[in-house]
Design an enzyme around this catalytic site. Sequence first.
Site, PDB file in Angstrom:
ATOM      1  N   HIS A 126      -7.113  17.037  71.564  1.00 55.95           N
ATOM      2  CA  HIS A 126      -5.700  16.684  71.401  1.00 55.95           C
ATOM      3  C   HIS A 126      -4.854  17.774  72.071  1.00 55.95           C
ATOM      4  O   HIS A 126      -5.126  18.961  71.889  1.00 55.95           O
ATOM      5  CB  HIS A 126      -5.359  16.572  69.910  1.00 55.95           C
ATOM      6  CG  HIS A 126      -3.962  16.095  69.696  1.00 55.95           C
ATOM      7  ND1 HIS A 126      -3.611  14.760  69.775  1.00 55.95           N
ATOM      8  CD2 HIS A 126      -2.804  16.774  69.483  1.00 55.95           C
ATOM      9  CE1 HIS A 126      -2.312  14.637  69.587  1.00 55.95           C
ATOM     10  NE2 HIS A 126      -1.797  15.851  69.410  1.00 55.95           N
ATOM     11  N   LEU A 185      -8.059   3.983  67.380  1.00 55.58           N
ATOM     12  CA  LEU A 185      -8.880   4.541  66.291  1.00 55.58           C
ATOM     13  C   LEU A 185     -10.279   3.964  66.396  1.00 55.58           C
ATOM     14  O   LEU A 185     -10.445   2.818  66.819  1.00 55.58           O
ATOM     15  CB  LEU A 185      -8.304   4.124  64.935  1.00 55.58           C
ATOM     16  CG  LEU A 185      -7.075   4.859  64.425  1.00 55.58           C
ATOM     17  CD1 LEU A 185      -6.644   4.252  63.097  1.00 55.58           C
ATOM     18  CD2 LEU A 185      -7.347   6.342  64.272  1.00 55.58           C
TER      19      LEU A 185
END
Length: 205
Positions: free
Chosen positions: A109, A92
């Site tokens: 993604h 992250l």
Amino acid sequence: MKVSKIAIFASGTGTNAEKIIQHFQKEDKKHIAQVSLVLSNRMLAGVLEKAHQYQIPTCVFDRKGFYESSQITDYLQQQEIDLIVLAGFLWLLPSTLIRQFPDKIINIHPSLLPLFGGKGMYGMYVHEAVKAAGASETGITIHYVNENYDEGKIILQRKCTLSPEDTPEDIAHKVQHLEHHYFPLMVENILTNGANKIEELLITI
Ligand code: GRF
């Protein structure tokens, strides 16, 4: 117009990073942007070797340097980076980095978010989950990055159909084909048309 500067974060092989590097090294694209920096949290990540092949500067950092100091954010600002691209980056981002680059950080993604996203959903885990669910289609999602995994505003999704015989490897192959085609094009569109024109971008690709 100024040549935009792209920084790519990646933790792995870097096939998507390489496609973006190659895209902006084409004679007719050089004036738009260049990949000026490749960053990784893994010293042995294949992406670093790829960056060296193209003579692109690299930067490797550890968890402490990334989360407990503003070194990386400061460096990206000093380098006047215009767009940050996450291409297989597994950590992250710290909120300071996200705040300093509003609407200037995107990720890809390998599924149709919100399906098969979130913590732990990366690489073959995604395609194995798609297979286990018996999905008849999957695809890619390019999205802005916020402080949660795979939750930022979606910019582009593209689908591929699956047959019951497809193995997770077959699914990975189909998805990678979409990634390599659309990711460089989408990066170019964001840089040339701006973040506010997403609807138009969707039509032009
Ligand atoms: C891609 O599947 C991308 O969607 C995901 O990480 C993978 C990176 O692959 N975020 P590569 O290192 O670019 O081959």
